[in-house]
Design an enzyme around this catalytic site. Structure first.
Site, PDB file in Angstrom:
ATOM      1  N   ASP A   1      -1.160   6.446  -5.626  1.00 27.04           N
ATOM      2  CA  ASP A   1      -2.233   7.427  -5.779  1.00 27.04           C
ATOM      3  C   ASP A   1      -1.757   8.533  -6.714  1.00 27.04           C
ATOM      4  O   ASP A   1      -0.632   9.011  -6.585  1.00 27.04           O
ATOM      5  CB  ASP A   1      -2.591   8.043  -4.427  1.00 27.04           C
ATOM      6  CG  ASP A   1      -2.913   6.995  -3.374  1.00 27.04           C
ATOM      7  OD1 ASP A   1      -4.029   6.463  -3.407  1.00 27.04           O
ATOM      8  OD2 ASP A   1      -2.049   6.706  -2.532  1.00 27.04           O
TER       9      ASP A   1
ATOM     10  N   GLU B   1      -4.326   4.098  -8.258  1.00 25.31           N
ATOM     11  CA  GLU B   1      -5.578   4.772  -7.913  1.00 25.31           C
ATOM     12  C   GLU B   1      -5.596   6.196  -8.456  1.00 25.31           C
ATOM     13  O   GLU B   1      -4.695   6.993  -8.175  1.00 25.31           O
ATOM     14  CB  GLU B   1      -5.793   4.824  -6.400  1.00 25.31           C
ATOM     15  CG  GLU B   1      -7.110   5.520  -6.047  1.00 25.31           C
ATOM     16  CD  GLU B   1      -7.388   5.608  -4.559  1.00 25.31           C
ATOM     17  OE1 GLU B   1      -8.304   6.391  -4.184  1.00 25.31           O
ATOM     18  OE2 GLU B   1      -6.713   4.920  -3.782  1.00 25.31           O
TER      19      GLU B   1
ATOM     20  N   GLU C   1       0.883  -0.368  -4.752  1.00 20.75           N
ATOM     21  CA  GLU C   1      -0.283   0.504  -4.984  1.00 20.75           C
ATOM     22  C   GLU C   1       0.168   1.950  -4.870  1.00 20.75           C
ATOM     23  O   GLU C   1       1.077   2.265  -4.092  1.00 20.75           O
ATOM     24  CB  GLU C   1      -1.353   0.185  -3.937  1.00 20.75           C
ATOM     25  CG  GLU C   1      -2.674   0.933  -4.104  1.00 20.75           C
ATOM     26  CD  GLU C   1      -2.773   2.198  -3.245  1.00 20.75           C
ATOM     27  OE1 GLU C   1      -3.796   2.896  -3.360  1.00 20.75           O
ATOM     28  OE2 GLU C   1      -1.832   2.482  -2.481  1.00 20.75           O
TER      29      GLU C   1
ATOM     30  N   HIS D   1       0.828  -1.204   0.000  1.00 24.78           N
ATOM     31  CA  HIS D   1       0.000   0.000   0.000  1.00 24.78           C
ATOM     32  C   HIS D   1       0.867   1.260   0.000  1.00 24.78           C
ATOM     33  O   HIS D   1       1.658   1.486   0.914  1.00 24.78           O
ATOM     34  CB  HIS D   1      -0.873  -0.034   1.259  1.00 24.78           C
ATOM     35  CG  HIS D   1      -1.861   1.065   1.365  1.00 24.78           C
ATOM     36  ND1 HIS D   1      -1.996   1.829   2.507  1.00 24.78           N
ATOM     37  CD2 HIS D   1      -2.791   1.539   0.500  1.00 24.78           C
ATOM     38  CE1 HIS D   1      -2.964   2.697   2.350  1.00 24.78           C
ATOM     39  NE2 HIS D   1      -3.457   2.556   1.136  1.00 24.78           N
TER      40      HIS D   1
ATOM     41  N   HIS E   1      -0.827  10.815  -2.014  1.00 24.64           N
ATOM     42  CA  HIS E   1      -2.139  10.380  -1.539  1.00 24.64           C
ATOM     43  C   HIS E   1      -3.095  11.537  -1.298  1.00 24.64           C
ATOM     44  O   HIS E   1      -4.244  11.527  -1.736  1.00 24.64           O
ATOM     45  CB  HIS E   1      -2.006   9.566  -0.245  1.00 24.64           C
ATOM     46  CG  HIS E   1      -3.324   9.154   0.319  1.00 24.64           C
ATOM     47  ND1 HIS E   1      -4.021   9.915   1.236  1.00 24.64           N
ATOM     48  CD2 HIS E   1      -4.100   8.070   0.077  1.00 24.64           C
ATOM     49  CE1 HIS E   1      -5.154   9.315   1.536  1.00 24.64           C
ATOM     50  NE2 HIS E   1      -5.231   8.191   0.850  1.00 24.64           N
TER      51      HIS E   1
END
Length: 289
Positions: A67, A148, A65, A38, A80
């Protein structure tokens, strides 16, 4: 917390919890869930930085992962929050620029910021990476990416811009599309747009939609990626019972799981992936394939 202290804590956690939870998987014969780091290995290095990607690679973790946000001059960067305060020194470098929103700063301004000292002094040289820099580092390690699109309502057109960067960096070819890339968002219209622009891209909808609504999301989403605390064995089975846009059952990635007990519990629900800040702890908690 300092990276080495976190590592020591999680190692101790693993040893203690292993005594409490039997090493069994409720899904007899099921595949081991994919482990996704993450924001990179964010328990051990500053989140969403190249150092976090490198640390995940050092731990042997295939999936990371991240952002994606957009700067004032249109550069896609990996961060993020929609502002720079928590994970950079923007307040000190640009004291008169409150509230320090990413969209109000140019890429060159953001490149000046220290994105690592908040985590530990050894990361003082870390910077906010551009999406290009990030995917190139992931490629260097032969890793896979769960990307994301963050706050798309702030950045009209970010879906096509994200796909353009991915295409330019070679991430929309056959091998990457087959099993190395997933694009996700909390906004269903963003996931739908990505699917419509590039139907071959695997997509994930973040959240926990009602079972009755799964069919309409399955037109454009391959995954339902949800908080581990909001799901159950029955919910995961219901998601798996629905066919996604590529003719396969919908998948479930659960977030954010950071300890042995929860990892084993969630794996027992039959999830396909577990998103975690401590990917080594989660990996080692799961039974071998």
């Amino acid at each position: 917390m300092h990276a080495r202290a976190v590592a020591a804590t999680t190692t101790a956690l693993l040893g203690t919890a292993a005594l409490l939870v039997p090493a069994t998987d409720a899904r007899a014969g099921a595949e081991r869930p994919t482990v996704i780091a993450h924001r990179g290995a964010s328990a051990y290095a500053p989140e969403n930085t190249l150092a976090a990607v490198d640390t995940a690679a050092e731990l042997g973790i295939d999936w990371v992962e991240n952002d994606v946000q957009r700067t004032k001059d249109g550069e896609l960067v990996v961060l993020h929050d929609d502002n720079l305060r928590r994970t950079t020194d923007a307040e000190e470098v640009f004291p008169g620029r409150a509230p320090w929103k990413v969209k109000d700063f140019t890429a060159a301004e953001i490149a000046r910021l220290d994105a690592g000292s908040w985590f530990g002094p050894e990361y003082a040289d870390a910077r906010v990476p551009t999406l290009k820099q990030y995917v190139d580092r992931v490629e260097t390690h032969h890793q896979k990416l769960l990307l994301e699109i963050k706050n798309p309502e702030l950045y009209p057109g970010i879906e096509s811009e994200t796909l353009k960067v991915l295409a330019n960096e070679g991430w929309l070819d056959g091998p990457h599309l087959a099993d190395r890339l997933i694009v996700q968002s909390f906004r269903a219209d963003t996931v739908r747009t990505v699917h419509e622009l590039k139907p071959a891209v695997k997509t994930g909808l973040l959240g926990t939609p009602a079972v009755a609504d799964l069919d309409r999301y399955a037109v454009f989403a391959d995954q339902i990626n949800t908080s581990y605390a909001s799901i159950s064995l029955g919910y995961v089975a219901a998601v798996h019972a629905v066919e996604g846009p590529h003719g396969r059952p919908l998948e479930v990635f659960a977030w954010t799981v950071n300890d042995v007990n929860t990892a084993r519990l969630v794996a027992g629900y039959g999830v396909d992936g577990i998103i975690t800040n401590t990917p080594d702890v989660v990996r080692d908690a799961l039974p071998a394939e």
